[in-house]
Scaffold this active site. Structure first.
Site, PDB file in Angstrom:
ATOM      1  N   HIS A   1       0.816  -1.217   0.000  1.00 22.41           N
ATOM      2  CA  HIS A   1       0.000   0.000   0.000  1.00 22.41           C
ATOM      3  C   HIS A   1       0.846   1.261   0.000  1.00 22.41           C
ATOM      4  CE1 HIS A   1      -3.602  -2.419   1.510  1.00 22.41           C
ATOM      5  NE2 HIS A   1      -3.710  -2.158   0.244  1.00 22.41           N
TER       6      HIS A   1
ATOM      7  N   GLU B   1      -7.451 -17.126 -22.087  1.00 25.62           N
ATOM      8  CA  GLU B   1      -6.183 -17.153 -21.354  1.00 25.62           C
ATOM      9  C   GLU B   1      -5.624 -18.559 -21.248  1.00 25.62           C
ATOM     10  OE1 GLU B   1      -6.683 -15.578 -17.380  1.00 25.62           O
ATOM     11  OE2 GLU B   1      -8.630 -16.522 -17.135  1.00 25.62           O
TER      12      GLU B   1
ATOM     13  N   ASP C   1      -1.916 -15.185 -18.037  1.00 22.31           N
ATOM     14  CA  ASP C   1      -2.074 -16.637 -17.989  1.00 22.31           C
ATOM     15  C   ASP C   1      -1.810 -17.271 -19.348  1.00 22.31           C
ATOM     16  OD1 ASP C   1      -2.581 -17.490 -15.358  1.00 22.31           O
ATOM     17  OD2 ASP C   1      -4.513 -16.487 -15.412  1.00 22.31           O
TER      18      ASP C   1
ATOM     19  N   CYS D   1      -6.574  -7.627 -21.562  1.00 21.86           N
ATOM     20  CA  CYS D   1      -6.582  -7.114 -20.183  1.00 21.86           C
ATOM     21  C   CYS D   1      -5.386  -7.599 -19.367  1.00 21.86           C
ATOM     22  CB  CYS D   1      -7.881  -7.456 -19.475  1.00 21.86           C
ATOM     23  SG  CYS D   1      -8.125  -9.208 -19.261  1.00 21.86           S
TER      24      CYS D   1
END
Ligand code: PEP
Ligand code: MG
Length: 535
Positions: free
Chosen positions: A190, A425, A449, A496
């Site tokens: 973070h 994928e 993938d 994507c």
């Protein structure tokens, strides 16, 4: 004059800096370990420290919201959840009552236990949680011992530390930090995500010794290099890079409201990949045309029971409303043992994951589908199915989607139809994309993938990183074939996976005919700029 020292770390956040080092040393502070008799007093001390910590996290959340947007403020909400987590509280309570530990000790022991569990996970996102636990523990212990975090500097510096928590970062005036050099942390921590949003370059994996405090340094957040006592030539080179970067980042903001169109008039939609409502804010602030991939795994992590239909519905509705009419693609559950979900398996990436879990456990899948159909009432919702390998799987999905729809109709609950997409994928899906194209409204190619399965290389194994080649002609041919088959059937294709944000291959993907690219919010503007510069 000292000789220049070059340290090679990893890139955390892009950008350059030239300035003086401030080496922040935490010291080897160890909270007092006291065996106590009166457990009630320690339980009370813990409870009031917890309340104070929740209050200060609320303040940190507000401060961050103002400085770095609502998306980043979520970090502190996640930390409040840790403080309220039942397992965390029970372990601390047992440490006090049965272990007769004082509150500081009980907190540090429980936090170490959970930190070790999370930091050992293979998934980087889950590992980032380990840092949150550390941050929460530090906050509680500082409150219990009355020791405050102080960072007293008078001029902007390059801050070097073994680690830094997001709350420590937001306490410092961002004008005072030129760059961060951290030994611990990943690109998914973070603190790194927060630094990236504020525009602070970060290098990870470099240990700057205290002897370098006050020395001049040059930071290259793009390559992960740290130069201590740089020579004049290097300083000049980086001064001009810093100037160029300033001009460039101002120019990029022009692309927020602009479409990505090549000079010859080819429009490519630029969508965002997100993992929850916080990503949606950042995606919209950066001018995305819609959400191309919502990784819904956030709904399933860190809990013992499966999310209910209502929980799915509320979470998705919030995202859809935020995107006010823009397309939002939700990918159904894509978890498996590789991401710390379910029983451990020998080959998790090839095991019980994603659509295989959903098709064998309709009690997990149907509530998610119903939640999505209900959220569709509030905007433009599409559902994306991961890890598809066959036409049969798509038939089974169609049956389950009908079942979900029927159940809602019978119960008189408002819902709407959705567009459906298939993730390409697996090599098998790419090779039968001609058949699959007739079973969906769009394709989305998951190159992460697709590369892993085409080259038979575990994408998470950092020792194999040099063999993991998404530019392999075998992978690119499958992408081209998928686009060709999709267009023959009249459907669109988005990419994507990470390749979508790789500017070195954008031209080739556009030449193959890709319709849309979906990338992390931070990559949107640069991608738009590049597309607009192409012929
Ligand atoms: C992909 O595989 O390219 C993808 C986008 O999905 P994930 O990275 O979540 O597996
Ligand atoms: Mg994938």
């Amino acid at each position: 004059m000292s000789e220049m020292i070059e340290n090679k770390g990893r890139s955390g956040a892009p950008g350059y800096a030239l300035g003086r080092l401030f080496v922040y040393e935490r010291g080897s502070y160890r909270p007092p370990h006291i065996r106590i008799k009166d457990t009630d007093i320690e339980l009370e001390r813990f409870e009031s420290a917890k309340e104070a910590a929740i209050e200060s996290l609320k303040e940190a959340s507000e401060r961050t919201g103002k400085r770095a947007g609502a998306a980043n403020a979520e970090i502190f909400k996640a930390q409040q959840m840790i403080l309220l987590d039942e397992d965390y509280n029970v372990r601390i309570g047992v440490n006090i009552v049965s272990g007769h530990m004082n509150a500081e000790w009980a907190v540090s022991e429980a936090s170490r236990y959970f930190y070790e569990r999370f930091s050992g996970m293979r998934d980087e996102g889950v590992r980032a949680k380990a840092m949150d636990i550390k941050d929460v523990a530090n906050r509680l212990i500082r409150i219990l011992t009355g020791t405050e975090f102080v960072f007293d500097i008078k001029e902007p510096v390059i801050l070097a530390a073994s680690y830094l928590s997001p709350s420590e970062l937001v306490q410092i005036d961002s004008e005072m930090i030129k760059a961060l050099v951290l030994l611990e942390g990943s690109a998914y921590s973070h603190v790194v995500i927060l630094a990236k949003t504020i525009g602070i370059p970060v290098v990870l994996g470099v240990d700057v010794c205290s002897g370098s405090n006050g020395h001049e340094a040059v930071i290259d957040g793009n390559t992960g290099q740290v130069f201590i006592d740089p020579d004049d030539g290097l300083k000049d080179r980086y001064r001009s890079l810093i100037d160029e970067e300033k001009v460039h980042s101002l120019k990029l903001r022009d692309y927020i409201g602009r479409d990505a169109v090549t000079k010859s008039g080819r429009k490519v939609s630029v969508y965002a990949n997100i993992s929850g409502i916080s990503g949606a804010d950042m995606a919209l602030e950066n001018g995305c045309e819609g959400i191309g991939l919502t990784r819904t795994e956030f709904m399933f992590l860190d809990r013992k029971t499966m999310p209910s239909e209502e929980e799915h519905f509320n979470a998705y509705k919030d995202i859809v409303l935020k995107c006010s009419g823009k397309r939002v693609v939700f990918r159904t559950l894509d978890l498996g043992a590789d991401k710390g979900f379910g029983e451990i398996e020998e080959n998790p990436a090839l095991g019980r994951r994603a659509i295989r879990i959903c098709l064998t456990n309709s009690e997990i899948f149907i509530p998610q589908l119903k939640g999505l159909l209900r959220a569709a009432v509030y905007g433009d919702v599409a559902i994306l199915y991961p890890m598809i390998t066959s036409v049969d799987e798509m038939r089974c999905i169609a049956d389950l989607l009908n079942e979900a729809d029927d159940e809602l109709t019978r119960a008189g609950v408002m819902h709407d139809s959705v567009k459906q997409g298939i993730m390409i994928e697996t090599p098998a899906a790419a090779m039968i994309s001609d058949e699959l194209a007739h079973m969906a409204d769009f394709f989305s190619i998951g190159t992460n993938d697709l590369t892993q399965f085409s080259l038979a290389i575990d994408r998470q194994n950092k020792d194999l990183a040099r063999f993991y080649n998404p530019y392999h002609e075998g992978v690119l041919k499958m992408i081209a074939l998928t686009i060709e088959n999709a267009h023959k059937a009249g459907i669109e294709v988005t990419i994507c996976g990470e390749l979508a944000a790789d500017l070195s291959i954008t031209k080739r993907l556009i030449d193959m005919g890709v319709d849309a690219l979906s990338v992390s919010p931070a990559s949107i503007l640069q991608l738009k700029e590049l597309i607009c510069s192409l012929d």
